[in-house]
Design a protein around this motif. Structure first.
Motif, PDB file in Angstrom:
ATOM      1  N   LYS A  80      34.284  -5.683  -2.736  1.00 42.13           N
ATOM      2  CA  LYS A  80      35.674  -5.455  -2.266  1.00 42.13           C
ATOM      3  C   LYS A  80      35.097  -3.329  -2.347  1.00 42.13           C
ATOM      4  N   LYS A  84      33.466  -0.761   0.679  1.00 40.68           N
ATOM      5  CA  LYS A  84      34.561   0.073   0.737  1.00 40.68           C
ATOM      6  C   LYS A  84      35.024   0.222   2.034  1.00 40.68           C
ATOM      7  N   ARG A  86      37.410   1.368   4.875  1.00 34.28           N
ATOM      8  CA  ARG A  86      38.523   0.996   4.960  1.00 34.28           C
ATOM      9  C   ARG A  86      39.689   0.523   5.019  1.00 34.28           C
ATOM     10  N   TYR A 105      40.672  -0.775  -0.521  1.00 41.57           N
ATOM     11  CA  TYR A 105      39.511  -0.962   0.132  1.00 41.57           C
ATOM     12  C   TYR A 105      40.516  -2.564   1.126  1.00 41.57           C
TER      13      TYR A 105
END
Length: 174
Positions: A80, A84, A86, A105
């Motif tokens: 995670k 990263k 979104r 994330y």
């Protein structure tokens, strides 16, 4: 980066399909309830109940669960925070999130990983519950998409992570 673009487009298209319809609020209510069953509390209850009511298989189930989650959680955290990625609502204004996620994330889905850990372990220790456990795990994963906090690939990778960690635990403990 170009190899990821078709996957990202597919993820976005699938999320738009799941979230842009007139039934999204009622679906979100149901999805929230389904997702809540994957918050973790129920897993502890299942493990303790199995251990209390069926000491031999239940103890194995509980130990497998502890080991599988001991393996899964650091890998989940590492992935995670490495990817990263979104969350859907951060990527497109056309996507709505119906809940506040527990972290920033989206890749992989922790709820899905945990649900598939449990599904594999339930199927291993209690084969008669296997089909129900996998359907339940799949519904938890899909609910995360319907709540607008994950993409399809987040769910797929979460499921692979959870199943792999459970199978490693089964290999180690038996």
């Amino acid at each position: 980066m170009k190899t990821i673009q078709p996957i990202a487009r597919l993820d976005l298209a699938f999320s738009l399909l799941c979230l842009q319809h007139r039934f999204n609020l009622p679906v979100a209510r149901i999805s929230r309830a389904v997702s809540h069953t994957g918050d973790g509390h129920l897993y502890a209850v299942i493990g303790l109940v199995a251990w209390l009511f069926e000491p031999t298989i239940g103890q194995t189930f509980l130990l497998l669960g502890l080991l599988a989650f001991l393996i899964e959680l650091p890998i989940y955290w590492l992935l995670k925070n490495s990817f990263k990625r979104r969350r859907p609502a951060q990527i497109s204004d056309l996507l709505t999130s119906f809940i506040t996620p527990s972290d920033q994330y989206s890749l992989p889905s922790g709820h899905t990983a945990a649900a598939f850990v449990m599904a594999v372990l339930l199927e291993h220790c209690y084969p008669e519950l296997g089909l129900i456990a996998f359907i339940w795990a799949g519904l938890i994963g899909f609910s995360r998409i319907l709540l607008g906090v994950h993409f399809l690939t987040d769910i797929v990778l979460g499921a692979i992570l959870g199943m792999t960690c459970a199978l490693i635990a089964i290999q180690w403990i038996g």
